[in-house]
Design an enzyme around this catalytic site. Structure first.
Site, short mmCIF file in Angstrom:
data_model
loop_
_atom_site.label_atom_id
_atom_site.label_comp_id
_atom_site.label_asym_id
_atom_site.label_seq_id
_atom_site.Cartn_x
_atom_site.Cartn_y
_atom_site.Cartn_z
N SER A 179 -2.91 -2.15 15.12
CA SER A 179 -2.29 -1.08 15.91
C SER A 179 -2.15 -1.40 17.38
CB SER A 179 -3.09 0.20 15.73
OG SER A 179 -4.44 -0.02 16.07
N HIS A 207 -0.21 1.79 10.03
CA HIS A 207 0.98 1.56 10.86
C HIS A 207 2.09 0.84 10.09
CE1 HIS A 207 -0.17 2.93 14.90
NE2 HIS A 207 -1.40 2.63 14.54
N LYS A 238 0.82 9.18 11.09
CA LYS A 238 1.63 8.29 11.92
C LYS A 238 3.10 8.51 11.56
CE LYS A 238 -2.18 5.78 13.40
NZ LYS A 238 -3.37 5.11 12.90
C1 PLP Z 1 -4.67 5.33 13.07
C2 PLP Z 1 -5.42 4.60 12.05
C3 PLP Z 1 -6.32 5.27 11.24
C4 PLP Z 1 -6.67 6.73 11.44
O1 PLP Z 1 -5.72 7.56 10.89
P1 PLP Z 1 -5.84 9.14 11.10
O2 PLP Z 1 -5.04 9.71 10.01
O3 PLP Z 1 -5.33 9.44 12.46
O4 PLP Z 1 -7.30 9.48 10.97
C5 PLP Z 1 -6.95 4.55 10.24
N1 PLP Z 1 -6.72 3.24 10.08
C6 PLP Z 1 -5.85 2.56 10.85
C7 PLP Z 1 -5.62 1.12 10.60
C8 PLP Z 1 -5.17 3.22 11.88
O5 PLP Z 1 -4.32 2.56 12.65
#
Ligand code: PLP
Length: 392
Positions: A179, A207, A238
């Site tokens: 990310s 992502h 996301k």
């Molecule tokens: C953003 C992210 C998460 C967290 O996701 P949420 O739904 O906001 O809790 C988990 N793993 C990765 C790889 C992320 O980039």
């Protein structure tokens, strides 16, 4: 009584180092332009890749779900029962991901806590990319398994570590898209190593879904590895624009986790409006890949121009665009100056990225118009020159 001054002093230190995050308050929905402190600013921060956070179709679906199901799930699903829209949405997600089954939880963060600890414990070994997301790291720690970090994206290092570390049960776990840098895991190579040494493979596609692969089906579809990845973690917060997370995989995995995973057993299910909106998002993506194409088109446009202006934008392979400034104080000033110019682009420093690797992470979205991207490019150039990041 506890001396809270110790902590307030620490906060002051963070401020001095440019590492204190000033959380902005939005007076408008997540979208292309935002209102912050009565000021209209261009949004370059959110993970709202496809604009779903404020999409009419998702909003309508959420409202209809409230009308039909109310606002809350009642309790945990093992006690109060599961709503049929949870099951329909899980089926839709499994189809979308090309897996047999899926289990929804409250967030992507929780999905990692749900998937890892039930399957691994003290006798086991987990191989984890050194730049994996905090929620993967915490899930691994919680399991009590031995954790072996392998060098970022380095398959040779991974193979050496697999050869020299045995256990009752073993797992390779990786982010799909990282990310902060926007680089992509070599999932084909990882799956090969998993097959060669009999090690389970898990990818967190937070992502990747909505971004990679045909119709944004994610990293597994991009590499044509359907059925070959044991555990596929996803988030609904996301590209899907809502909130929630899920674990996808074979029926045995999901059946097992529904009996064992603590975020499933001890925390209530996502709410009806969330689930309604998620279901709609999956349908929209299945019907058309126009938004995914627009996202990639916008990203290419922005990145090509940033490079030709002279910015160091790392080695991203995705719409995530790290504008590398290295020094936390410079990154923080850069972000403040951009805000004055009408651009919301937050600086990111330690502990989210390594020390000395501070940056502004630009998140391109399908909702951006070329005109807005040109506005952003002009302002980045102006601030870059003013702060001496770019040569005049
Ligand atoms: C953003 C992210 C998460 C967290 O996701 P949420 O739904 O906001 O809790 C988990 N793993 C990765 C790889 C992320 O980039």
């Amino acid at each position: 009584m506890f001396d809270w001054k110790v902590l307030s002093d620490e906060l002051e230190e963070l401020k001095k180092a440019g590492l204190y995050t000033n959380i902005r308050t939005l007076e408008s929905p997540q979208g292309e332009w935002l209102t912050i402190s009565n000021k209209k600013v261009l949004n370059l921060c959110s993970n709202n890749y496809l604009g779903f956070a404020d999409d009419q179709r998702l909003k309508k679906a959420a409202m209809e779900a409230i009308e039909k199901w109310g606002v809350g799930p009642g309790a945990v699903r093992t006690i109060a029962g599961t709503l049929s829209i949870h099951e329909e949405t899980e089926k839709a997600l499994a189809d979308f991901k090309g897996t047999e089954a899926a289990m929804l939880v409250q967030s992507g963060f929780n999905a990692n806590q749900a998937a890892i600890p039930p399957l691994f414990s003290k006798e086991d070994v987990i191989f984890s990319d050194e730049l994996n997301h905090a929620s993967i790291i915490d899930g691994c720690r919680l399991s009590g398994a031995q954790i072996i970090r392998w060098n970022h994206l380095d398959l040779d290092d991974l193979e050496n570590k697999i050869k020299t570390n045995d256990g009752r049960r073993r797992l390779i776990v990786t982010d799909g898209v990282f990310s902060m840098d926007g680089d992509v895991a070599p999932l084909d190579g990882i799956v090969k190593l998993g097959e060669k040494y009999g090690v389970m493979v898990m990818v967190d596609d937070a992502h990747g879904e909505g971004v990679l692969g045909p119709h944004g089906k994610g990293i597994v579809a991009q590499f044509k590895l359907e059925g070959k990845v044991d555990i596929d973690i996803g988030t609904m917060s996301k590209a899907f624009g809502v909130v929630g997370g899920y674990v996808a995989g074979n029926k045995v995995l999901i059946d097992y986790l529904k009996q064992k995973a603590r975020p499933f057993l001890f925390s209530s299910a996502p709410t009806p409006p969330d689930v309604g909106a998620i279901f709609a998002a999956v349908q929209v993506l299945a019907q058309s890949d126009d938004l995914v194409k627009k996202l990639w088109d916008n990203s290419k446009y922005f990145k090509d121009h940033m490079k030709s202006i002279g910015f160091d934008i790392g080695h991203s392979q995705t719409p995530i665009t790290p504008v590398m400034l290295y020094d936390a104080q410079v990154a923080s000033n850069f972000s403040k100056r951009l805000f004055e110019e009408g651009i919301f682009a937050q600086s990111i420093g330690y502990p989210t990225v390594q020390k000395g690797k501070a940056r502004i992470r630009v998140m391109i979205s399908a909702v951006h118009t070329k005109k807005s991207l040109d506005f952003a490019l002009e302002k980045f150039e102006k601030v870059g020159k003013a702060l001496g990041v770019l040569k005049r």
